[in-house]
Design a protein around this motif. Structure first.
Motif, PDB file in Angstrom:
ATOM      1  N   VAL A 161      -8.414   6.893   5.202  1.00 16.44           N
ATOM      2  CA  VAL A 161      -8.529   5.735   6.049  1.00 16.44           C
ATOM      3  C   VAL A 161     -10.034   5.910   6.610  1.00 16.44           C
ATOM      4  O   VAL A 161     -10.645   6.956   6.687  1.00 16.44           O
ATOM      5  CB  VAL A 161      -7.716   5.589   7.341  1.00 16.44           C
ATOM      6  N   GLU A 162     -10.662   4.748   6.908  1.00 17.38           N
ATOM      7  CA  GLU A 162     -11.930   4.542   7.304  1.00 17.38           C
ATOM      8  C   GLU A 162     -11.886   4.606   9.061  1.00 17.38           C
ATOM      9  O   GLU A 162     -11.244   3.661   9.147  1.00 17.38           O
ATOM     10  CB  GLU A 162     -12.709   3.735   6.792  1.00 17.38           C
ATOM     11  N   HIS A 219       0.279   6.390   2.439  1.00 15.08           N
ATOM     12  CA  HIS A 219       0.706   5.147   2.889  1.00 15.08           C
ATOM     13  C   HIS A 219       1.893   4.703   2.339  1.00 15.08           C
ATOM     14  O   HIS A 219       2.205   4.944   1.363  1.00 15.08           O
ATOM     15  CB  HIS A 219      -0.668   4.166   2.621  1.00 15.08           C
ATOM     16  N   GLN A 242      -5.142  -0.356  10.638  1.00 10.28           N
ATOM     17  CA  GLN A 242      -4.335   0.940  10.050  1.00 10.28           C
ATOM     18  C   GLN A 242      -4.118   1.797  11.258  1.00 10.28           C
ATOM     19  O   GLN A 242      -3.090   2.594  11.271  1.00 10.28           O
ATOM     20  CB  GLN A 242      -5.183   1.839   9.220  1.00 10.28           C
ATOM     21  N   THR A 260      -8.279   0.357   6.045  1.00 10.49           N
ATOM     22  CA  THR A 260      -8.584   0.553   4.717  1.00 10.49           C
ATOM     23  C   THR A 260      -8.838  -0.531   3.899  1.00 10.49           C
ATOM     24  O   THR A 260      -8.658  -1.740   4.771  1.00 10.49           O
ATOM     25  CB  THR A 260      -7.232   1.391   3.911  1.00 10.49           C
ATOM     26  N   GLU A 262       0.910  -1.188   0.129  1.00 11.14           N
ATOM     27  CA  GLU A 262       0.193  -0.003  -0.120  1.00 11.14           C
ATOM     28  C   GLU A 262       0.917   1.285   0.122  1.00 11.14           C
ATOM     29  O   GLU A 262       1.452   1.638   0.935  1.00 11.14           O
ATOM     30  CB  GLU A 262      -0.813  -0.011   1.174  1.00 11.14           C
TER      31      GLU A 262
END
Length: 233
Positions: free
Chosen positions: A117-118, A137, A161, A155, A111
């Motif tokens: 990011v979530e 990333h 993450q 992610t 990555e």
């Protein structure tokens, strides 16, 4: 001045935007370069209030090739046992995970590049919530969530993450400290890795840096100040 020690693995992966935040808070910073002998002793004798473990192009499990990684894990584990603040970025997050007994291993894909990011439900109430802009990333490994840790962000490529253990330990798999002005050093230093990563190009990373780095620098300052308010309380 309260001292922060940053363990550095390659010269260009430094504290970046974090250094100014620490300076404004009256926190002096010292770099300790990994692989230069007696890492544990060099850090412990300073008794820093904060330890930051920075990124690097090696894996947390490559202890046969890089024995000093065992010292880093031992140092992190000792600090965690005493409840002393530790912030890990990329390789640093992987080493925190290893110190907590979690497995670190190659991800399904590298990555590399800018992307969002979530946040998890817990992440929305954490300092990581300040990071609503794309972040950088740059990793090929991932890790299992350590026992007792709180999952904060993910992610599609990498679920874990960001994670926290209490208020004083935080691991970020991604980079929020990077300065846009420093990206050329990354592109040069990681040229071989970029060439081997499918779909990744120097031009794209450079262009995305121009689009996103300025906002990230602002958000990263807010993030770090918020985390430090809790970690150093």
């Amino acid at each position: 001045m309260t001292e922060a020690v940053a363990i550095r693995h390659v010269a260009f992966e430094d504290l970046g935007s974090f250094e100014q935040v620490l300076r404004e808070r009256g926190i002096g910073t010292t770099y300790v370069d990994a692989g230069q002998g007696r890492l544990l002793e060099r850090v412990e004798r300073r008794s820093p209030r904060l330890l930051v473990v920075l990124g690097g192009p090696i894996g947390a499990g490559e202890t046969d090739a890089y024995p000093f990684l065992e010292e880093e894990v031992a140092l992190i584990r000792a600090r965690l046992s005493r409840g002393e603040p530790v912030l890990g970025i990329c390789l640093g997050a992987q080493l925190i995970a290893a110190a907590l007994g979690a497995k670190v291993y190659p991800a399904e894909a590298k990555e590399i590049g800018w992307g969002s990011v979530e946040l998890s439900a817990a992440g929305t109430g954490s300092p990581v919530a300040e990071l609503t802009t794309p972040v950088l990333h740059w990793h090929g490994d991932t890790f299992d969530l350590p026992a007792g840790a709180t999952h904060l962000a993910s992610t599609p490529v990498c679920r874990n993450q960001a994670f926290a253990v209490g208020r004083s330990t935080l691991g970020l798999q991604f980079h929020v400290e990077v300065l846009g002005a420093a990206i050329e050093s990354w592109l040069i230093g990681h040229a071989h890795e970029i060439a081997q990563a499918a779909g990744v190009s120097v031009k794209e990373i450079r262009a995305d840096t121009q689009r996103h780095a300025g906002l990230l620098e602002s958000r990263s300052r807010r993030f770090l100040n918020r985390w430090l308010d809790g970690a150093l309380a």
